[in-house]
Design a protein around this motif. Structure first.
Motif, PDB file in Angstrom:
ATOM      1  N   ASP B 236       8.033 -32.508  16.095  1.00 61.74           N
ATOM      2  CA  ASP B 236       7.953 -32.885  17.511  1.00 61.74           C
ATOM      3  C   ASP B 236       9.349 -33.090  18.093  1.00 61.74           C
ATOM      4  OD1 ASP B 236       5.079 -32.965  17.484  1.00 61.74           O
ATOM      5  OD2 ASP B 236       5.233 -34.836  16.380  1.00 61.74           O
ATOM      6  N   THR B 237      10.234 -33.626  17.270  1.00 58.93           N
ATOM      7  CA  THR B 237      11.620 -33.818  17.713  1.00 58.93           C
ATOM      8  C   THR B 237      12.287 -32.464  17.943  1.00 58.93           C
ATOM      9  OG1 THR B 237      11.680 -35.854  16.431  1.00 58.93           O
ATOM     10  CG2 THR B 237      13.798 -34.923  17.086  1.00 58.93           C
ATOM     11  N   PHE B 238      12.029 -31.555  17.026  1.00 58.39           N
ATOM     12  CA  PHE B 238      12.507 -30.172  17.191  1.00 58.39           C
ATOM     13  C   PHE B 238      12.014 -29.613  18.528  1.00 58.39           C
ATOM     14  CE2 PHE B 238      11.785 -25.635  16.851  1.00 58.39           C
ATOM     15  CZ  PHE B 238      12.912 -25.150  16.196  1.00 58.39           C
ATOM     16  N   ALA B 239      10.737 -29.790  18.793  1.00 56.69           N
ATOM     17  CA  ALA B 239      10.142 -29.281  20.031  1.00 56.69           C
ATOM     18  C   ALA B 239      10.785 -29.930  21.255  1.00 56.69           C
ATOM     19  CB  ALA B 239       8.633 -29.534  20.026  1.00 56.69           C
ATOM     20  N   GLY B 240      11.047 -31.232  21.170  1.00 52.15           N
ATOM     21  CA  GLY B 240      11.659 -31.944  22.291  1.00 52.15           C
ATOM     22  C   GLY B 240      13.063 -31.444  22.597  1.00 52.15           C
ATOM     23  N   GLY B 241      13.823 -31.164  21.556  1.00 52.87           N
ATOM     24  CA  GLY B 241      15.171 -30.623  21.759  1.00 52.87           C
ATOM     25  C   GLY B 241      15.118 -29.205  22.303  1.00 52.87           C
ATOM     26  N   PHE B 242      14.179 -28.441  21.782  1.00 52.23           N
ATOM     27  CA  PHE B 242      14.025 -27.034  22.203  1.00 52.23           C
ATOM     28  C   PHE B 242      13.680 -26.949  23.685  1.00 52.23           C
ATOM     29  CE2 PHE B 242      11.023 -23.428  22.770  1.00 52.23           C
ATOM     30  CZ  PHE B 242      11.871 -22.380  22.479  1.00 52.23           C
ATOM     31  N   ILE B 243      12.602 -27.613  24.097  1.00 53.39           N
ATOM     32  CA  ILE B 243      12.181 -27.495  25.502  1.00 53.39           C
ATOM     33  C   ILE B 243      13.138 -28.290  26.402  1.00 53.39           C
ATOM     34  CG2 ILE B 243      10.522 -29.417  25.600  1.00 53.39           C
ATOM     35  CD1 ILE B 243       8.685 -27.377  27.167  1.00 53.39           C
ATOM     36  N   GLY B 244      13.728 -29.352  25.869  1.00 55.83           N
ATOM     37  CA  GLY B 244      14.698 -30.126  26.648  1.00 55.83           C
ATOM     38  C   GLY B 244      15.871 -29.261  27.085  1.00 55.83           C
ATOM     39  N   HIS B 245      16.412 -28.499  26.147  1.00 54.11           N
ATOM     40  CA  HIS B 245      17.544 -27.636  26.490  1.00 54.11           C
ATOM     41  C   HIS B 245      17.137 -26.538  27.467  1.00 54.11           C
ATOM     42  CE1 HIS B 245      21.186 -25.287  26.210  1.00 54.11           C
ATOM     43  NE2 HIS B 245      20.454 -24.231  25.906  1.00 54.11           N
ATOM     44  N   LEU B 246      15.967 -25.958  27.261  1.00 56.03           N
ATOM     45  CA  LEU B 246      15.511 -24.881  28.158  1.00 56.03           C
ATOM     46  C   LEU B 246      15.287 -25.404  29.572  1.00 56.03           C
ATOM     47  CD1 LEU B 246      13.046 -22.986  25.797  1.00 56.03           C
ATOM     48  CD2 LEU B 246      15.391 -22.338  26.389  1.00 56.03           C
ATOM     49  N   ALA B 247      14.682 -26.584  29.682  1.00 50.34           N
ATOM     50  CA  ALA B 247      14.424 -27.164  31.008  1.00 50.34           C
ATOM     51  C   ALA B 247      15.736 -27.548  31.683  1.00 50.34           C
ATOM     52  CB  ALA B 247      13.511 -28.375  30.877  1.00 50.34           C
ATOM     53  N   LYS B 248      16.662 -28.073  30.901  1.00 56.04           N
ATOM     54  CA  LYS B 248      17.967 -28.464  31.456  1.00 56.04           C
ATOM     55  C   LYS B 248      18.694 -27.256  32.037  1.00 56.04           C
ATOM     56  CE  LYS B 248      22.498 -30.096  29.886  1.00 56.04           C
ATOM     57  NZ  LYS B 248      23.291 -30.456  28.706  1.00 56.04           N
ATOM     58  N   THR B 249      18.655 -26.143  31.300  1.00 56.59           N
ATOM     59  CA  THR B 249      19.415 -24.948  31.710  1.00 56.59           C
ATOM     60  C   THR B 249      18.576 -24.023  32.580  1.00 56.59           C
ATOM     61  OG1 THR B 249      18.741 -23.889  29.632  1.00 56.59           O
ATOM     62  CG2 THR B 249      20.892 -24.987  29.663  1.00 56.59           C
ATOM     63  N   LYS B 250      17.272 -24.248  32.654  1.00 56.02           N
ATOM     64  CA  LYS B 250      16.352 -23.390  33.429  1.00 56.02           C
ATOM     65  C   LYS B 250      16.526 -21.914  33.084  1.00 56.02           C
ATOM     66  CE  LYS B 250      15.584 -26.290  37.519  1.00 56.02           C
ATOM     67  NZ  LYS B 250      14.117 -26.273  37.548  1.00 56.02           N
ATOM     68  N   ASP B 251      16.805 -21.650  31.823  1.00 52.86           N
ATOM     69  CA  ASP B 251      17.055 -20.269  31.372  1.00 52.86           C
ATOM     70  C   ASP B 251      16.154 -20.024  30.166  1.00 52.86           C
ATOM     71  OD1 ASP B 251      17.955 -17.980  30.108  1.00 52.86           O
ATOM     72  OD2 ASP B 251      20.055 -18.620  29.976  1.00 52.86           O
TER      73      ASP B 251
END
Lengths: 306, 306
Positions: B236-251
């Motif tokens: 879940d932590t992996f998932a949080g970092g993964f989607i967190g970075h994508l949402a932050k960069t919107k890419d």
């Protein structure tokens, strides 16, 4: 650009979930030699074979640049023979037959012109034999040693001695655990580096390989393959690519060892595609370059965005 | 920069070879939320808890930027409780207790302002619940879904349906094998991509993670750790970092997903250092940057020499 390669030249009979071979050519020095000839033009082979080892194979090795003057041919004995069967996961196997034959008398005496060579690959053999080779080398720049669980269990004190005489140790994860009693690979690595070798490579099969040196660590993935057809010789092929690149570039820095490990992994990814050394005999420079590009793509990322 | 996170907020009791906890805070949405707040300032949490879920934990989540207006508090029932015991290898575990409690009635209704959000993380839940969330989203840009063996075994046809509605599927290697009947991870990945998801991440625990998209594959290693103290929540932590970075960069390009997976792996490497979410609450931006630099060092190599 020369490498001394010490190891077995043998027959293997292999069974995998994908098929079965009769006696085919095998042995650690065979895999290392065929691989290393992609990088250097002078592979100096040290081994022992029986009367039954095919002349055509010797001729093919010679044609690739392998100097066989360190290979003893015993006229009245058979070559070393190993037979094994792989489990479905391809990471574990049962040994069915081990016929030492000529290997029981192996006492390597290096031709004079081998002794000046700087790069030495010691394939998996009794530590006392590996030691006798090291003692004959006059000016080694890099000594790489492979070993296995049998020697860890049965000749631990000999192995400990030879570990103080080498630069790079190659083991797999279970051997690293066995040598140290540590389950954590990182803890095991730290203990092994204290035993003598300056560099340690821990191979994890389909899960890649780790290079340890002082407080540095580098990870090389294995290429995700659709099928692993036959893992036999993959470790020796890895070693051949690793030392081949280092000898070619004459650069034994940690940075260059990273590249060498990626090259070893790329070469091993070819080895497992067919039985025995078959695939290694087919590949071209273009195949190797394309495979290396796959590794770059596999792990290359851009962290600048963070 | 918002993410909708749907999952459990729960109590866990954990036993590992290194120790044992009484009931501590756990649940997929908790791990995702604490991790994602390092990257975005608005985590929109959708979950259900009982009367026993601590107010201090809710307050702490709020203080980190987690919007709890999608969390239902049931006044007369207890929170979801899970208890498990890890084996020595830390890759396998036995579930000792699963008390669904409030989770049995979970029927997520998203607050109006959550429905416009573009990034959606669906933690491991019944596929029908995951589907109901998707149906409420008005303009999703990226839907990431986690699942587990229980749903593969018991609700396969529901799961197949939800797979056609998402962008990224997260599973581990044994789940990928279970979903496809393929032992080869590469073959399994190919089959799963045909089931609907555009991107597939196969997590291999201490052996890293693979990202598949069309014919591309990317590998992110796990950081070699001396000790894995408690693996609970690492996925879940992996998932949080993964989607967190994508949402932050919107890419949401494949290139940026590579970076996101490295970031997910880095965040997971913190999670396992202590029990529960403890370590995730402590880490700073500087800790994360230093850990990311370790990943760069771990896999960065120069192939130009070849």
């Amino acid at each position: 650009m020369s490498i001394v390669v010490v190891g077995t030249m043998a027959f293997d009979a292999i069974e995998t979930p994908f098929g079965k071979t009769d006696k085919i050519i095998g042995g650690s020095a065979i895999y290392v030699a065929y691989t290393a000839t992609n990088f250097v033009n002078d592979v100096q082979q040290v081994s022992i074979v029986g009367y039954d080892f095919p002349k055509e194979e010797m001729d093919e090795l010679k044609s690739k640049g392998v100097d066989l003057s360190g290979v003893v041919v015993v006229p009245d004995k058979k070559s070393f023979f190993w037979s094994g069967k792989y489990h479905l996961d391809m990471n574990t196997r049962d040994t069915l037959v081990t016929d030492l034959n000529v290997l029981a008398d192996f006492d390597p005496v290096l031709p004079e012109h081998f002794r000046e060579t700087e790069f030495v690959m010691l394939g998996n053999l009794a530590p006392t034999i590996q030691m006798r080779v090291i003692q004959q080398m006059k000016n080694p720049k890099l000594i790489v040693l492979d070993t296995m669980n049998f020697w860890i269990e049965n000749t631990w004190s000999d192995l400990q001695q030879v570990l103080t005489m080498i630069d790079v140790l190659l083991v797999n994860d279970s051997e690293a655990r066995q040598m140290t009693g540590e389950f954590s690979i990182v803890k095991a690595a730290r203990k092994i580096l204290k035993m003598g070798p300056k560099y340690l490579i821990i191979k994890k099969g389909e899960h890649g390989a780790l290079l340890f040196h002082e407080n540095n660590v580098f990870f090389a993935p294995a290429l995700p393959l659709e099928d692993v057809f036959d893992p036999t010789g993959a470790g020796d092929t890895f070693a051949g690519g690793f030392i081949g690149h280092l000898a070619k570039t004459k650069d034994i820095s940690f940075e260059n060892m990273k590249t060498a490990i990626i090259i070893g992994s790329a070469m091993a990814s070819f080895c497992v595609e067919k039985f025995g050394v078959q695939r290694l005999k087919e590949i071209t420079k273009a195949d190797i370059d394309a495979r290396l590009e796959e590794f770059v793509q596999l792990v290359n990322f851009d962290i600048a965005l963070v």
